[in-house]
Design a protein around this motif. Structure first.
Motif, short mmCIF file in Angstrom:
data_model
loop_
_atom_site.label_atom_id
_atom_site.label_comp_id
_atom_site.label_asym_id
_atom_site.label_seq_id
_atom_site.Cartn_x
_atom_site.Cartn_y
_atom_site.Cartn_z
N ILE A 32 0.84 -1.29 -0.18
CA ILE A 32 -0.06 -0.04 0.07
C ILE A 32 0.87 1.24 -0.02
CG2 ILE A 32 -1.75 1.39 1.75
CD1 ILE A 32 -2.99 -0.94 -0.25
N SER A 33 1.92 1.20 1.01
CA SER A 33 2.87 2.58 0.99
C SER A 33 3.46 2.62 -0.46
CB SER A 33 3.58 2.41 2.02
OG SER A 33 4.50 1.36 2.39
N ILE A 34 4.05 1.42 -0.91
CA ILE A 34 4.87 1.53 -2.09
C ILE A 34 3.82 1.91 -3.32
CG2 ILE A 34 5.80 -0.22 -4.14
CD1 ILE A 34 6.89 -1.71 -1.97
N PHE A 35 2.61 1.62 -3.34
CA PHE A 35 1.62 2.06 -4.39
C PHE A 35 1.51 3.72 -4.25
CE2 PHE A 35 -2.73 3.42 -4.94
CZ PHE A 35 -3.07 3.10 -6.24
N MET A 36 1.52 4.14 -2.93
CA MET A 36 1.20 5.53 -2.71
C MET A 36 2.55 6.49 -2.90
SD MET A 36 -0.87 5.38 1.22
CE MET A 36 -1.24 7.13 1.16
N HIS A 37 3.71 5.81 -2.75
CA HIS A 37 4.83 6.55 -3.02
C HIS A 37 5.13 6.66 -4.46
CE1 HIS A 37 9.21 7.23 -1.00
NE2 HIS A 37 9.04 8.11 -2.27
N PHE A 38 4.64 5.51 -5.19
CA PHE A 38 4.85 5.48 -6.65
C PHE A 38 3.86 6.49 -7.23
CE2 PHE A 38 3.07 3.89 -10.59
CZ PHE A 38 4.36 3.80 -11.57
N MET A 39 2.58 6.49 -6.77
CA MET A 39 1.71 7.33 -7.46
C MET A 39 1.87 8.93 -7.27
SD MET A 39 -0.56 5.50 -9.07
CE MET A 39 -1.87 6.78 -9.35
N LEU A 40 2.53 9.24 -6.06
CA LEU A 40 2.76 10.55 -5.96
C LEU A 40 3.91 11.08 -6.52
CD1 LEU A 40 2.53 13.16 -4.04
CD2 LEU A 40 4.04 12.15 -2.48
N ASN A 41 5.10 10.43 -6.61
CA ASN A 41 6.28 10.64 -7.42
C ASN A 41 6.16 10.66 -8.89
OD1 ASN A 41 7.33 10.90 -4.83
ND2 ASN A 41 9.16 9.67 -5.33
N GLY A 42 5.18 9.46 -9.20
CA GLY A 42 4.83 9.54 -10.54
C GLY A 42 4.05 10.64 -11.17
#
Length: 318
Positions: A193-203
């Protein structure tokens, strides 16, 4: 070695390796040109290495050490909504920090835009940081802390995540994000979940920067040629220049009020995620013991102190 002390040692070694690799790249770049994408790639990759070695030496499976577990699709949907509501808070915190310091990532982003394409930017700005930083901070570090107290683990892992960024511009919003993502990991039981959130934000930031490429290049040319007023070379200078006016004070108050509103929405949504997953939020106050024979471990030790000292030196001196 106790699990929390070992996690602190890992944290210190990770920062030391990160800083040493940065110094080596600086020495190399003084002799030959090192593209910014190489520096970013090395910085993201070296964060993995101590954590991987830690798991190999301790013979820990990733699911146990870092929480790589499956989770329900509804949790990803809720994570996306939480992230959308978090974005205005991040923008305001970034803006407030820029009253005192320059934007720490703008120059790197512009350099990256000049030398790479969009897929490469997504890899360097979103994929690698999301995997590496989440593996260390919401994975190994947080899962070691939560044995003593999930709440303390959330706060400390977020604080150290912020300090790891090494500059005053990113520290405020990185701390906020660290708390939000650690809460989501605790609510869902999965670091994905946090990997998904981190990726979405930076992406998202990488994609927006790519769309704004012509504007950023024009601003860069204006700054180099000196055609732009020196007092308005960056957002913070322009805003500070207006700070004496009543209108600017009103706009600033509205921004802060907006950030408070969205922060309240974020934590309300996180509460809903806890409920969806059948976890009461009061569980944050109770230690999680995995073995009945384990003794309570102190959260503070010399390895933690060493990391904090090194991180502060990096912020103020290096």
């Amino acid at each position: 070695m106790k699990k929390i002390s070992a996690a602190h040692m890992l944290l210190f070694i990770t920062l030391a390796v990160f800083m040493i690799s940065g110094l080596l790249l600086s020495v190399i770049s003084s002799a030959v040109h090192v593209p910014v994408w190489v520096s970013m790639a090395v910085g993201s990759i070296v964060i993995f290495i101590p954590g991987i070695l830690y798991c190999l030496v301790k013979k820990l499976p990733l699911t146990q050490a870092a929480g790589f577990k499956k989770t329900r699709p509804v949790n990803f949907l809720m994570a996306f909504i939480v992230l959308v509501c978090s974005y205005p808070v991040i923008v305001v915190l970034n803006m407030l920090s820029m009253f005192f310091v320059e934007n720490a990532v703008q120059n790197s982003v512009v350099s990256l835009l000049m030398t790479t394409n969009l897929p490469a930017m997504l890899l360097l700005m979103a994929v690698l940081p999301a995997l590496g930083e989440e593996f260390v901070f919401r994975g190994l570090l947080y899962h070691a802390y939560r044995r003593t107290s999930p709440l303390a683990g959330i706060i400390l892992s977020a604080l150290f995540f912020a300090l790891m960024h090494g500059n005053f511009n990113q520290i405020p919003y990185a701390f906020f994000l660290g708390i939000v993502m650690a809460l989501m990991v605790e609510a869902t039981g999965s670091i994905w979940i946090s990997i998904f959130m981190h990726f979405m934000l930076n992406g998202f930031n990488a994609f927006i920067s790519w769309l704004m490429k012509p504007i950023l290049f024009r601003q860069l040319i204006e700054t180099i040629t000196g055609s732009q007023n020196a007092a308005s070379e960056n957002f913070s200078d322009a805003f500070v220049a207006m700070a004496g006016s009543q209108n600017a004070a009103g706009v600033l108050f509205i921004y802060i009020l907006m950030a408070v509103f969205f922060a309240a929405a974020v934590f309300s949504l996180i509460y809903a995620v806890f409920m969806i997953n059948g976890k009461p939020m009061r569980c944050l106050l109770h230690p999680v013991q995995f073995q009945s024979t384990e003794q309570k471990q102190p959260l503070f030790d010399w390895w933690m102190a060493a990391f904090v000292v090194l991180a502060i030196m990096r912020v103020f001196v290096l």
